[in-house]
Design a protein around this motif. Structure first.
Motif, PDB file in Angstrom:
ATOM      1  N   PHE A  13       0.872  -1.175   0.000  1.00 36.84           N
ATOM      2  CA  PHE A  13       0.000   0.000   0.000  1.00 36.84           C
ATOM      3  C   PHE A  13       0.907   1.222   0.000  1.00 36.84           C
ATOM      4  CE2 PHE A  13      -2.780   3.155   2.116  1.00 36.84           C
ATOM      5  CZ  PHE A  13      -3.812   3.126   1.198  1.00 36.84           C
TER       6      PHE A  13
ATOM      7  N   MET B 211       1.183   4.998  -0.065  1.00 35.02           N
ATOM      8  CA  MET B 211       0.452   6.243   0.134  1.00 35.02           C
ATOM      9  C   MET B 211       1.352   7.374   0.638  1.00 35.02           C
ATOM     10  SD  MET B 211      -2.882   6.806   2.549  1.00 35.02           S
ATOM     11  CE  MET B 211      -2.098   7.087   4.106  1.00 35.02           C
ATOM     12  N   THR B 212       2.126   7.101   1.701  1.00 35.08           N
ATOM     13  CA  THR B 212       2.950   8.136   2.333  1.00 35.08           C
ATOM     14  C   THR B 212       4.027   8.644   1.375  1.00 35.08           C
ATOM     15  OG1 THR B 212       2.579   7.047   4.442  1.00 35.08           O
ATOM     16  CG2 THR B 212       4.424   8.584   4.351  1.00 35.08           C
TER      17      THR B 212
ATOM     18  N   GLY C 188       3.339  12.750   5.356  1.00 33.71           N
ATOM     19  CA  GLY C 188       2.752  11.464   5.714  1.00 33.71           C
ATOM     20  C   GLY C 188       1.431  11.640   6.416  1.00 33.71           C
ATOM     21  N   ALA C 189       1.487  12.314   7.576  1.00 33.87           N
ATOM     22  CA  ALA C 189       0.290  12.425   8.391  1.00 33.87           C
ATOM     23  C   ALA C 189      -0.782  13.290   7.727  1.00 33.87           C
ATOM     24  CB  ALA C 189       0.666  12.996   9.760  1.00 33.87           C
TER      25      ALA C 189
ATOM     26  N   TYR D 144       8.199   4.689   2.646  1.00 33.75           N
ATOM     27  CA  TYR D 144       7.705   3.723   3.636  1.00 33.75           C
ATOM     28  C   TYR D 144       6.577   2.846   3.085  1.00 33.75           C
ATOM     29  CZ  TYR D 144      10.052   3.441   8.069  1.00 33.75           C
ATOM     30  OH  TYR D 144      10.949   3.116   9.052  1.00 33.75           O
TER      31      TYR D 144
ATOM     32  N   SER E  57       5.582  -0.372   2.694  1.00 31.82           N
ATOM     33  CA  SER E  57       6.028  -1.647   3.276  1.00 31.82           C
ATOM     34  C   SER E  57       5.945  -2.782   2.261  1.00 31.82           C
ATOM     35  CB  SER E  57       5.162  -2.031   4.485  1.00 31.82           C
ATOM     36  OG  SER E  57       5.198  -1.030   5.461  1.00 31.82           O
TER      37      SER E  57
ATOM     38  N   MET F 116       7.170   2.913  16.423  1.00 27.53           N
ATOM     39  CA  MET F 116       6.423   2.626  15.191  1.00 27.53           C
ATOM     40  C   MET F 116       4.921   2.594  15.452  1.00 27.53           C
ATOM     41  SD  MET F 116       8.750  -0.218  13.447  1.00 27.53           S
ATOM     42  CE  MET F 116      10.201  -0.495  14.409  1.00 27.53           C
TER      43      MET F 116
ATOM     44  N   VAL G  91       3.345   5.947  15.383  1.00 26.66           N
ATOM     45  CA  VAL G  91       3.446   6.732  14.137  1.00 26.66           C
ATOM     46  C   VAL G  91       2.684   6.082  12.978  1.00 26.66           C
ATOM     47  CG1 VAL G  91       5.069   7.474  12.339  1.00 26.66           C
ATOM     48  CG2 VAL G  91       5.632   7.867  14.724  1.00 26.66           C
ATOM     49  N   ALA G  92       2.855   4.763  12.807  1.00 28.08           N
ATOM     50  CA  ALA G  92       2.220   4.084  11.660  1.00 28.08           C
ATOM     51  C   ALA G  92       0.704   4.263  11.717  1.00 28.08           C
ATOM     52  CB  ALA G  92       2.570   2.601  11.678  1.00 28.08           C
ATOM     53  N   ASP G  93       0.074   4.330  10.551  1.00 26.88           N
ATOM     54  CA  ASP G  93      -1.376   4.578  10.447  1.00 26.88           C
ATOM     55  C   ASP G  93      -1.772   5.926  11.047  1.00 26.88           C
ATOM     56  OD1 ASP G  93      -1.943   2.253   9.128  1.00 26.88           O
ATOM     57  OD2 ASP G  93      -2.469   1.141  10.943  1.00 26.88           O
ATOM     58  N   GLY G  94      -0.862   6.872  11.026  1.00 32.59           N
ATOM     59  CA  GLY G  94      -1.155   8.224  11.532  1.00 32.59           C
ATOM     60  C   GLY G  94      -0.683   8.390  12.952  1.00 32.59           C
ATOM     61  N   PRO G  95       0.076   9.471  13.220  1.00 33.31           N
ATOM     62  CA  PRO G  95       0.617   9.651  14.573  1.00 33.31           C
ATOM     63  C   PRO G  95      -0.469   9.950  15.612  1.00 33.31           C
ATOM     64  CG  PRO G  95       1.289  11.461  13.120  1.00 33.31           C
ATOM     65  CD  PRO G  95       0.516  10.511  12.282  1.00 33.31           C
TER      66      PRO G  95
ATOM     67  N   GLU H  80      -1.055  12.270  17.676  1.00 30.64           N
ATOM     68  CA  GLU H  80      -1.688  13.596  17.756  1.00 30.64           C
ATOM     69  C   GLU H  80      -2.864  13.730  16.789  1.00 30.64           C
ATOM     70  OE1 GLU H  80       1.491  12.933  17.535  1.00 30.64           O
ATOM     71  OE2 GLU H  80       2.741  14.347  18.639  1.00 30.64           O
ATOM     72  N   VAL H  81      -2.720  13.162  15.610  1.00 35.26           N
ATOM     73  CA  VAL H  81      -3.780  13.274  14.602  1.00 35.26           C
ATOM     74  C   VAL H  81      -5.058  12.603  15.126  1.00 35.26           C
ATOM     75  CG1 VAL H  81      -4.449  12.534  12.267  1.00 35.26           C
ATOM     76  CG2 VAL H  81      -2.156  13.430  12.691  1.00 35.26           C
TER      77      VAL H  81
HETATM   78  C1  LIG Z   1       6.305   0.553  10.542  1.00 31.04           C
HETATM   79  C2  LIG Z   1       5.643   1.491   9.574  1.00 31.04           C
HETATM   80  C3  LIG Z   1       5.037   0.980   8.439  1.00 31.04           C
HETATM   81  C4  LIG Z   1       4.439   1.837   7.515  1.00 31.04           C
HETATM   82  N1  LIG Z   1       3.877   1.307   6.396  1.00 31.04           N
HETATM   83  C5  LIG Z   1       3.366   2.129   5.461  1.00 31.04           C
HETATM   84  C6  LIG Z   1       2.844   1.592   4.225  1.00 31.04           C
HETATM   85  O1  LIG Z   1       2.856   0.391   4.010  1.00 31.04           O
HETATM   86  N2  LIG Z   1       2.382   2.465   3.294  1.00 31.04           N
HETATM   87  C7  LIG Z   1       2.358   3.824   3.504  1.00 31.04           C
HETATM   88  O2  LIG Z   1       1.905   4.545   2.628  1.00 31.04           O
HETATM   89  N3  LIG Z   1       2.839   4.357   4.653  1.00 31.04           N
HETATM   90  C8  LIG Z   1       3.342   3.549   5.634  1.00 31.04           C
HETATM   91  N4  LIG Z   1       3.875   4.074   6.789  1.00 31.04           N
HETATM   92  C9  LIG Z   1       3.938   5.518   6.932  1.00 31.04           C
HETATM   93  C10 LIG Z   1       2.962   6.063   7.953  1.00 31.04           C
HETATM   94  O3  LIG Z   1       1.650   6.005   7.494  1.00 31.04           O
HETATM   95  C11 LIG Z   1       3.427   7.494   8.268  1.00 31.04           C
HETATM   96  O4  LIG Z   1       4.671   7.375   8.922  1.00 31.04           O
HETATM   97  C12 LIG Z   1       2.460   8.242   9.145  1.00 31.04           C
HETATM   98  O5  LIG Z   1       1.284   8.578   8.454  1.00 31.04           O
HETATM   99  C13 LIG Z   1       3.103   9.554   9.656  1.00 31.04           C
HETATM  100  O6  LIG Z   1       3.637  10.285   8.615  1.00 31.04           O
HETATM  101  P1  LIG Z   1       5.150  10.828   8.691  1.00 31.04           P
HETATM  102  O7  LIG Z   1       6.017   9.667   9.004  1.00 31.04           O
HETATM  103  O8  LIG Z   1       5.435  11.583   7.446  1.00 31.04           O
HETATM  104  O9  LIG Z   1       5.147  11.767   9.931  1.00 31.04           O
HETATM  105  P2  LIG Z   1       4.896  13.349   9.912  1.00 31.04           P
HETATM  106  O10 LIG Z   1       3.673  13.646   9.143  1.00 31.04           O
HETATM  107  O11 LIG Z   1       6.157  14.016   9.510  1.00 31.04           O
HETATM  108  O12 LIG Z   1       4.644  13.596  11.441  1.00 31.04           O
HETATM  109  C14 LIG Z   1       5.736  13.670  12.360  1.00 31.04           C
HETATM  110  C15 LIG Z   1       5.238  14.124  13.696  1.00 31.04           C
HETATM  111  O13 LIG Z   1       4.671  15.419  13.602  1.00 31.04           O
HETATM  112  C16 LIG Z   1       3.596  15.537  14.508  1.00 31.04           C
HETATM  113  N5  LIG Z   1       2.340  15.797  13.777  1.00 31.04           N
HETATM  114  C17 LIG Z   1       2.034  15.431  12.517  1.00 31.04           C
HETATM  115  N6  LIG Z   1       0.773  15.799  12.218  1.00 31.04           N
HETATM  116  C18 LIG Z   1       0.291  16.436  13.284  1.00 31.04           C
HETATM  117  C19 LIG Z   1      -0.950  17.068  13.601  1.00 31.04           C
HETATM  118  N7  LIG Z   1      -1.963  17.108  12.712  1.00 31.04           N
HETATM  119  N8  LIG Z   1      -1.081  17.630  14.830  1.00 31.04           N
HETATM  120  C20 LIG Z   1      -0.079  17.593  15.734  1.00 31.04           C
HETATM  121  N9  LIG Z   1       1.107  17.014  15.483  1.00 31.04           N
HETATM  122  C21 LIG Z   1       1.287  16.431  14.305  1.00 31.04           C
HETATM  123  C22 LIG Z   1       3.509  14.215  15.259  1.00 31.04           C
HETATM  124  O14 LIG Z   1       4.271  14.303  16.435  1.00 31.04           O
HETATM  125  C23 LIG Z   1       4.140  13.245  14.287  1.00 31.04           C
HETATM  126  O15 LIG Z   1       4.612  12.080  14.902  1.00 31.04           O
HETATM  127  C24 LIG Z   1       4.441   3.244   7.746  1.00 31.04           C
HETATM  128  C25 LIG Z   1       5.038   3.744   8.908  1.00 31.04           C
HETATM  129  C26 LIG Z   1       5.643   2.903   9.809  1.00 31.04           C
HETATM  130  C27 LIG Z   1       6.297   3.485  11.020  1.00 31.04           C
END
Ligand SMILES: Cc1cc2nc3c(=O)[nH]c(=O)nc-3n(C[C@H](O)[C@H](O)[C@H](O)COP(=O)(O)OP(=O)(O)OC[C@H]3O[C@@H](n4cnc5c(N)ncnc54)[C@H](O)[C@@H]3O)c2cc1C
Length: 428
Positions: free
Chosen positions: A135, A137-138, A143-144, A168, A170, A375, A378-382, A384-385
């Motif tokens: 999948f 997406m990110t 990401g978030a 990311y 996976s 992990m 953070v995964a599936d949205g951190p 805070e979201v």
């Molecule tokens: C083990 C693992 C597997 C994954 N597998 C997949 C996959 O298969 N496919 C895929 O597409 N993605 C995957 N991901 C990515 C995952 O969906 C993203 O890491 C996640 O959505 C967060 O995005 P980011 O890493 O860019 O963090 P960012 O968006 O950079 O966020 C970083 C930090 O900023 C803060 N933050 C962000 N948004 C807000 C908000 N609205 N309000 C307050 N604080 C906020 C939080 O503290 C957050 O932890 C995976 C992640 C992990 C860790």
């Protein structure tokens, strides 16, 4: 709400409990790397799990998350929650029981939005555990907040051309197909700009720039792909759902995924608790067992209380999904996601600490559990979201106070009661 199950299903759970501990946990030790779990060409590992899968199928417990029309049991989420508590104990158990992410969610998307040909080519082998999927997406810069995504797909005759980067993703290196989210309608409102595509893995232009390793993985054995979609061409019917519907399509998979992760986290925490209890009654210090020290009792009690609260939240969420209209559990799923990361952190931290130096080593499963903590948050949205989503849902029905003071301001309320009952003001 009733979380009891019939005796027949309890027997299945008991069988699962024995089977996972005795037959599946040894596979975790033999093949600890995430890559071996998803590499369908790893014959050594496959040879080991094939007979285990047969046993699961013989028990009627294969891919139980699926509806009956796709070969599942049609068990509701409550039964799945109890099953996932057992499955959560072992990294390999989801693969052995035919319910590993992201394949479960991708199968849901294909079942709902795929053409007959896409289902024939990908859905059935995925459901049979013969292939794995990705999948995608990110993006590296976002990401978030998917509204920041820039990977785009443009029409060119009878094809879509996908251009951009994903991060990311996976298991991309083992996947037979990737489900990719791309901007198709930049002129639309933010949540209606993207569409979802199915992209066969052999399509020219899918460039894996790196396979990023998580903390848990060997540095040279990463499974999180950093991908450049370099003018990747797919046919017109590769779009899953309608143009601009990617959020709707993604939601179909992420909701289920999050609650299943929460259920499995109960299982991992149970294992950490078991280890904590055994350690407490095995290790002596100051002439007494650890269990006889009050600080240790406090750690055990706090862990048990937090875990029980979390488990009940997960079971209630599962009950809402089973018994209330579609979407009614959204806020509770968010609550589970937030609580999951916290409870997991606290329980695992105490279990590691009670094991002293051994707890800090790689000699117990606690090391892997510990490295999974960030992990999960953070995964599936951190976290805070999801906190914001939960709060927003509650705030929607909140109304401002009518006057200067809150509705529960005692002097104001009392004055109203006195006036209503034509009483004299109370005197001391
Ligand atoms: C083990 C693992 C597997 C994954 N597998 C997949 C996959 O298969 N496919 C895929 O597409 N993605 C995957 N991901 C990515 C995952 O969906 C993203 O890491 C996640 O959505 C967060 O995005 P980011 O890493 O860019 O963090 P960012 O968006 O950079 O966020 C970083 C930090 O900023 C803060 N933050 C962000 N948004 C807000 C908000 N609205 N309000 C307050 N604080 C906020 C939080 O503290 C957050 O932890 C995976 C992640 C992990 C860790």
């Amino acid at each position: 709400m009733d979380f009891r199950v019939d005796p027949e299903f309890q027997q299945k759970l008991d069988w699962m409990n024995r089977f996972v501990r005795e037959e599946v946990e040894p596979v975790d030790l033999l093949f600890p790397n995430a890559s071996s779990m998803y590499d369908t060409k790893n014959e050594q590992a496959r040879a080991l799990i094939r007979p285990l899968r047969e046993q699961v199928k013989a028990q009627g417990l294969w891919a139980c998350h699926l509806p009956p029309e796709l070969g599942g049991k049609g068990y509701g989420q409550l039964k799945l929650a109890l099953m996932n508590e057992v499955i959560g104990r072992s990294s390999w158990a989801p693969t052995v029981f035919g319910c590993a992410a992201p394949d479960t969610g991708n199968a849901e998307i294909l079942a709902l939005y795929g053409t007959a040909e896409q289902k024939r080519r990908y859905l059935q082998p995925l459901l049979d555990g013969e292939i794995v999927s990705c999948f995608s997406m990110t993006e590296p810069q976002a990401g978030a907040d998917p509204k920041e995504f820039t990977c785009k797909a443009s029409r060119d005759g009878a094809e879509w051309v996908i251009e951009g980067e994903k991060w990311y993703s996976s298991n991309a290196r083992f996947a037979s197909f990737l489900i990719v989210m791309a901007v198709t309608n930049p002129e639309n409102a933010p949540h209606e700009r993207m569409s979802m595509f199915i992209v066969p893995a052999e399509t020219p232009g899918i460039v894996i720039k790196r396979n990023v390793a998580g903390m848990n993985d060997d540095p040279d054995d990463g499974t999180q792909a950093y991908i450049h979609y370099d003018r990747v061409r797919v046919p017109f019917d590769a779009m899953l759902g309608k143009p601009g519907e990617a959020f709707k399509v993604a939601q179909a998979r992420l909701g289920g995924g999050r609650i299943h992760h929460a259920m499995r986290t109960v299982g991992v925490c149970n294992r950490a608790m078991e280890m904590m209890l055994e350690r407490a009654v095995s290790r002596r210090t100051q002439g007494r067992l650890l269990a006889d020290h009050q600080f240790v009792k406090g750690m055990i009690a706090d862990s048990a209380i937090e875990l029980e609260q979390f488990r009940l939240l997960v079971l209630k969420t599962a009950w809402i999904i089973d018994n209330e209209p579609h979407g009614a559990a959204r806020t509770h799923i968010g609550m589970c996601k937030v609580a999951m990361a916290r409870v997991y952190h606290d329980v695992v931290q105490r279990a590691v600490h009670l094991h002293g130096a051994l707890g800090t080593s790689r000699d117990t499963p606690l090391a892997k559990m510990w490295m999974g903590i960030p992990m999960l948050a953070v995964a599936d949205g951190p976290t805070e979201v999801h906190q914001v989503q939960v709060a927003n849902a509650l705030l929607k029905s909140a109304k401002p106070a009518e006057g200067l003071f809150p509705s529960d301001h005692i002097p104001t309320k009392l004055a109203r009661i006195v006036q209503k009952n034509c009483m004299n003001p109370l005197k001391k």
